[in-house]
Scaffold this motif. Structure first.
Motif, PDB file in Angstrom:
ATOM      1  N   LEU A  64      38.012 -83.120 -39.868  1.00 56.81           N
ATOM      2  CA  LEU A  64      36.794 -83.182 -39.223  1.00 56.81           C
ATOM      3  C   LEU A  64      35.982 -84.635 -38.987  1.00 56.81           C
ATOM      4  O   LEU A  64      35.346 -85.107 -37.980  1.00 56.81           O
ATOM      5  CB  LEU A  64      35.567 -82.711 -39.405  1.00 56.81           C
ATOM      6  N   PHE A  65      37.120 -85.503 -39.470  1.00 60.05           N
ATOM      7  CA  PHE A  65      36.109 -86.842 -39.339  1.00 60.05           C
ATOM      8  C   PHE A  65      37.214 -87.855 -38.674  1.00 60.05           C
ATOM      9  O   PHE A  65      38.412 -87.631 -39.353  1.00 60.05           O
ATOM     10  CB  PHE A  65      36.243 -87.437 -41.094  1.00 60.05           C
ATOM     11  N   ASP A  66      36.680 -88.871 -38.346  1.00 62.58           N
ATOM     12  CA  ASP A  66      37.611 -89.673 -37.154  1.00 62.58           C
ATOM     13  C   ASP A  66      38.594 -90.564 -37.609  1.00 62.58           C
ATOM     14  O   ASP A  66      39.134 -91.420 -37.356  1.00 62.58           O
ATOM     15  CB  ASP A  66      36.915 -90.461 -35.740  1.00 62.58           C
ATOM     16  N   GLU A  67      37.809 -91.270 -38.760  1.00 66.15           N
ATOM     17  CA  GLU A  67      38.183 -92.259 -40.088  1.00 66.15           C
ATOM     18  C   GLU A  67      37.731 -91.803 -40.805  1.00 66.15           C
ATOM     19  O   GLU A  67      36.837 -91.219 -41.121  1.00 66.15           O
ATOM     20  CB  GLU A  67      37.488 -94.004 -39.199  1.00 66.15           C
ATOM     21  N   ALA A  68      38.696 -92.334 -42.004  1.00 67.77           N
ATOM     22  CA  ALA A  68      38.021 -92.088 -43.591  1.00 67.77           C
ATOM     23  C   ALA A  68      38.697 -93.349 -44.141  1.00 67.77           C
ATOM     24  O   ALA A  68      39.999 -94.093 -43.893  1.00 67.77           O
ATOM     25  CB  ALA A  68      38.583 -91.279 -44.519  1.00 67.77           C
ATOM     26  N   TYR A  69      37.800 -93.550 -45.097  1.00 61.80           N
ATOM     27  CA  TYR A  69      38.135 -94.818 -46.518  1.00 61.80           C
ATOM     28  C   TYR A  69      38.576 -94.339 -47.795  1.00 61.80           C
ATOM     29  O   TYR A  69      37.641 -93.610 -48.720  1.00 61.80           O
ATOM     30  CB  TYR A  69      37.296 -96.046 -46.580  1.00 61.80           C
ATOM     31  N   TYR A  70      39.246 -93.829 -48.567  1.00 65.31           N
ATOM     32  CA  TYR A  70      39.646 -93.189 -49.983  1.00 65.31           C
ATOM     33  C   TYR A  70      39.426 -93.814 -51.323  1.00 65.31           C
ATOM     34  O   TYR A  70      39.830 -95.217 -50.941  1.00 65.31           O
ATOM     35  CB  TYR A  70      40.238 -91.889 -49.998  1.00 65.31           C
ATOM     36  N   GLY A  71      38.488 -93.477 -52.015  1.00 70.82           N
ATOM     37  CA  GLY A  71      38.458 -95.233 -53.214  1.00 70.82           C
ATOM     38  C   GLY A  71      37.409 -94.422 -53.711  1.00 70.82           C
ATOM     39  O   GLY A  71      36.900 -93.898 -53.313  1.00 70.82           O
ATOM     40  N   PRO A  72      37.329 -95.234 -54.879  1.00 70.08           N
ATOM     41  CA  PRO A  72      35.738 -94.841 -55.868  1.00 70.08           C
ATOM     42  C   PRO A  72      34.545 -95.273 -54.655  1.00 70.08           C
ATOM     43  O   PRO A  72      34.824 -96.851 -54.132  1.00 70.08           O
ATOM     44  CB  PRO A  72      35.944 -95.669 -57.145  1.00 70.08           C
ATOM     45  N   ALA A  73      33.614 -94.758 -55.161  1.00 73.64           N
ATOM     46  CA  ALA A  73      32.529 -95.358 -53.767  1.00 73.64           C
ATOM     47  C   ALA A  73      31.866 -97.116 -53.966  1.00 73.64           C
ATOM     48  O   ALA A  73      32.040 -97.452 -53.279  1.00 73.64           O
ATOM     49  CB  ALA A  73      31.602 -94.851 -54.259  1.00 73.64           C
ATOM     50  N   SER A  74      32.226 -96.763 -55.308  1.00 71.16           N
ATOM     51  CA  SER A  74      30.844 -98.609 -55.713  1.00 71.16           C
ATOM     52  C   SER A  74      32.210 -99.648 -54.879  1.00 71.16           C
ATOM     53  O   SER A  74      31.330-100.586 -54.526  1.00 71.16           O
ATOM     54  CB  SER A  74      31.398 -98.776 -57.159  1.00 71.16           C
ATOM     55  N   GLN A  75      33.433 -99.672 -54.699  1.00 69.28           N
ATOM     56  CA  GLN A  75      34.961-100.679 -53.723  1.00 69.28           C
ATOM     57  C   GLN A  75      34.351 -99.504 -52.248  1.00 69.28           C
ATOM     58  O   GLN A  75      33.781-100.852 -51.635  1.00 69.28           O
ATOM     59  CB  GLN A  75      35.684-100.631 -54.445  1.00 69.28           C
ATOM     60  N   ALA A  76      34.595 -98.676 -52.337  1.00 66.89           N
ATOM     61  CA  ALA A  76      34.939 -98.326 -50.932  1.00 66.89           C
ATOM     62  C   ALA A  76      33.864 -98.469 -50.111  1.00 66.89           C
ATOM     63  O   ALA A  76      33.972 -98.818 -48.872  1.00 66.89           O
ATOM     64  CB  ALA A  76      35.369 -97.145 -50.833  1.00 66.89           C
ATOM     65  N   VAL A  77      32.808 -98.079 -50.600  1.00 64.76           N
ATOM     66  CA  VAL A  77      30.963 -98.522 -49.424  1.00 64.76           C
ATOM     67  C   VAL A  77      31.122 -99.668 -49.734  1.00 64.76           C
ATOM     68  O   VAL A  77      30.366 -99.599 -48.580  1.00 64.76           O
ATOM     69  CB  VAL A  77      30.505 -97.245 -50.230  1.00 64.76           C
ATOM     70  N   ALA A  78      31.108-100.547 -50.702  1.00 62.40           N
ATOM     71  CA  ALA A  78      30.883-102.152 -50.817  1.00 62.40           C
ATOM     72  C   ALA A  78      31.261-102.316 -49.367  1.00 62.40           C
ATOM     73  O   ALA A  78      31.554-102.993 -48.375  1.00 62.40           O
ATOM     74  CB  ALA A  78      31.061-102.556 -51.933  1.00 62.40           C
ATOM     75  N   ASP A  79      32.853-102.593 -48.975  1.00 58.46           N
ATOM     76  CA  ASP A  79      33.545-102.947 -48.364  1.00 58.46           C
ATOM     77  C   ASP A  79      33.618-102.083 -47.124  1.00 58.46           C
ATOM     78  O   ASP A  79      33.788-103.115 -46.182  1.00 58.46           O
ATOM     79  CB  ASP A  79      35.480-102.764 -48.362  1.00 58.46           C
ATOM     80  N   TRP A  80      33.094-100.995 -46.621  1.00 60.14           N
ATOM     81  CA  TRP A  80      32.444-100.560 -45.300  1.00 60.14           C
ATOM     82  C   TRP A  80      31.267-101.121 -44.794  1.00 60.14           C
ATOM     83  O   TRP A  80      31.416-101.422 -43.521  1.00 60.14           O
ATOM     84  CB  TRP A  80      33.252 -98.858 -45.389  1.00 60.14           C
ATOM     85  N   VAL A  81      30.323-101.159 -46.176  1.00 62.01           N
ATOM     86  CA  VAL A  81      29.642-101.912 -45.258  1.00 62.01           C
ATOM     87  C   VAL A  81      29.498-103.330 -44.831  1.00 62.01           C
ATOM     88  O   VAL A  81      28.913-103.828 -44.255  1.00 62.01           O
ATOM     89  CB  VAL A  81      28.453-102.240 -46.918  1.00 62.01           C
ATOM     90  N   GLU A  82      30.636-104.193 -45.681  1.00 59.84           N
ATOM     91  CA  GLU A  82      30.418-105.145 -44.899  1.00 59.84           C
ATOM     92  C   GLU A  82      30.740-105.703 -43.786  1.00 59.84           C
ATOM     93  O   GLU A  82      30.821-106.304 -43.166  1.00 59.84           O
ATOM     94  CB  GLU A  82      31.494-106.362 -46.180  1.00 59.84           C
ATOM     95  N   LYS A  83      31.684-104.103 -43.863  1.00 57.88           N
ATOM     96  CA  LYS A  83      33.277-104.597 -42.242  1.00 57.88           C
ATOM     97  C   LYS A  83      31.448-104.478 -41.378  1.00 57.88           C
ATOM     98  O   LYS A  83      31.282-104.564 -39.934  1.00 57.88           O
ATOM     99  CB  LYS A  83      33.677-103.254 -42.421  1.00 57.88           C
ATOM    100  N   ILE A  84      30.710-103.442 -41.463  1.00 57.09           N
ATOM    101  CA  ILE A  84      30.009-102.750 -40.834  1.00 57.09           C
ATOM    102  C   ILE A  84      29.026-103.569 -39.976  1.00 57.09           C
ATOM    103  O   ILE A  84      28.106-103.356 -39.628  1.00 57.09           O
ATOM    104  CB  ILE A  84      28.973-100.819 -40.939  1.00 57.09           C
ATOM    105  N   ILE A  85      28.447-104.370 -41.488  1.00 59.58           N
ATOM    106  CA  ILE A  85      27.320-105.592 -40.767  1.00 59.58           C
ATOM    107  C   ILE A  85      27.831-105.939 -39.717  1.00 59.58           C
ATOM    108  O   ILE A  85      27.518-106.695 -38.910  1.00 59.58           O
ATOM    109  CB  ILE A  85      27.001-106.191 -42.099  1.00 59.58           C
ATOM    110  N   GLU A  86      29.154-106.647 -39.780  1.00 57.35           N
ATOM    111  CA  GLU A  86      29.366-107.477 -38.875  1.00 57.35           C
ATOM    112  C   GLU A  86      29.837-106.596 -37.534  1.00 57.35           C
ATOM    113  O   GLU A  86      29.143-107.335 -36.466  1.00 57.35           O
ATOM    114  CB  GLU A  86      31.536-107.976 -39.533  1.00 57.35           C
TER     115      GLU A  86
END
Ligand code: NAD
Ligand code: APR
Length: 237
Positions: free
Chosen positions: A210-232
């Motif tokens: 049901l998801f349009d996009e997905a990032y798989y991996g340990p949250a401590s890295q995957a969430v930090a990377d995603w937040v970096e991107k979305i803030i831009e």
């Protein structure tokens, strides 16, 4: 741009707090029907108290990880732009708050709070329950239970959650198996409203399709990377 983030046990896994349905999850070692239902508490209050007292003590020893910190930063950045981060968690830990998140909706309750079965008062309570405790509000001895939503009980704050979903531009699910309702149904609710959906998890969840996009991996890295991107994205240079 308002963002709705749903978190599950996976966001706290790297802080040392157990998940439920992973290979070493709590429900693979304990029977939830014996520890996480109102019937279990009525039948064996001491066993239920022992289970949650141990989880409370572990929580008091735990610390937020970079995923919690990144979400607190995202809330602050969105706030500067008159946007909102609606952070809704299935977790009963306080690691989002300890990482700096100001507005957290706990739909399954909070392990560091207790509820009185006599007067219904809810308050902060970090000592062991079931051991000479008495309600700080009505004084009733032995009447406190964990302020946690058990199987068969209704999750909390559903009106707030529905309201948030109506005012969201991006739905993100982090660290949840997507196997327990109503939380597991939020992504479909978002999609039915035409909202973009994103999953960040160790592996595809039960509702990954049901998801349009997905990032798989340990949250401590995957969430930090995603937040970096979305803030831009939300803060054009
Ligand atoms: P529900 O009907 O959505 O939960 C059923 C789900 O619980 C199943 O999909 C399965 O994933 C899980 N489940 C049930 N029996 C299980 C078992 N024997 N082993 C492993 N998993 C099992 O939810 P409900 O029963 O209506 O509970 C209401 C809410 O209470 C749910 O949102 C649930 O997440 C919550 N809850 C919280 C805690 C906690 O410790 N915070 C524990 C249990 C349930
Ligand atoms: N990083 C990201 N995701 C992770 C990590 C990690 N380090 N470790 C585990 N995960 C993922 C797992 O792959 C799994 O999909 O987190 C998810 C945890 O799923 P569950 O153990 O089912 O926990 P959760 O989805 O939060 O359970 C929902 O069920 O028993 C009830 O009330 C309880 O709130 C809980 C609800």
């Amino acid at each position: 741009m308002n963002i709705f983030v749903l978190t599950g046990a996976g966001v706290s896994a790297e802080s040392g707090l157990g998940t439920f349905r992973d290979k070493t999850g709590l429900w693979t070692r304990f029977d939830p029907m014996k520890l996480a239902t109102p019937g279990a508490f009525a039948l064996n209050p001491d066993e239920v108290h022992t289970f949650y007292n141990l989880r409370r003590r572990n929580l008091l020893e735990a610390s937020p990880n970079p995923a919690h910190v990144a979400l607190a930063r995202l809330e602050a950045e969105l706030g500067k732009r008159k946007s909102r981060l609606f952070l809704v968690t299935q977790n009963i830990d306080d690691l989002h708050e300890r990482a700096g998140s100001q507005c957290v909706t706990h739909m399954h309750g909070e392990l560091l709070k207790a509820r009185c079965t006599a007067c219904d008062a809810v308050g902060s309570y970090i000592d062991d329950l079931g051991v000479d405790d008495r309600c700080p509000h009505c004084g009733q001895p032995g009447s406190l239970r964990p302020h946690v939503v058990w199987f068969g009980e209704y999750p909390l704050h559903m009106a707030t959650i529905d309201e948030a979903l109506q005012n969201t531009d991006l739905f993100v699910s982090i660290g949840t198996s997507g196997s327990v309702y109503p939380a597991a149904g939020f992504v479909k609710q978002a999609k039915d409203q035409g909202i973009r959906t994103c999953e960040i998890n160790l592996e595809p969840s039960d509702n990954a399709a049901l998801f349009d996009e997905a990032y798989y991996g340990p949250a401590s890295q995957a969430v930090a990377d995603w937040v970096e991107k979305i803030i831009e994205v939300v803060t054009p240079a």
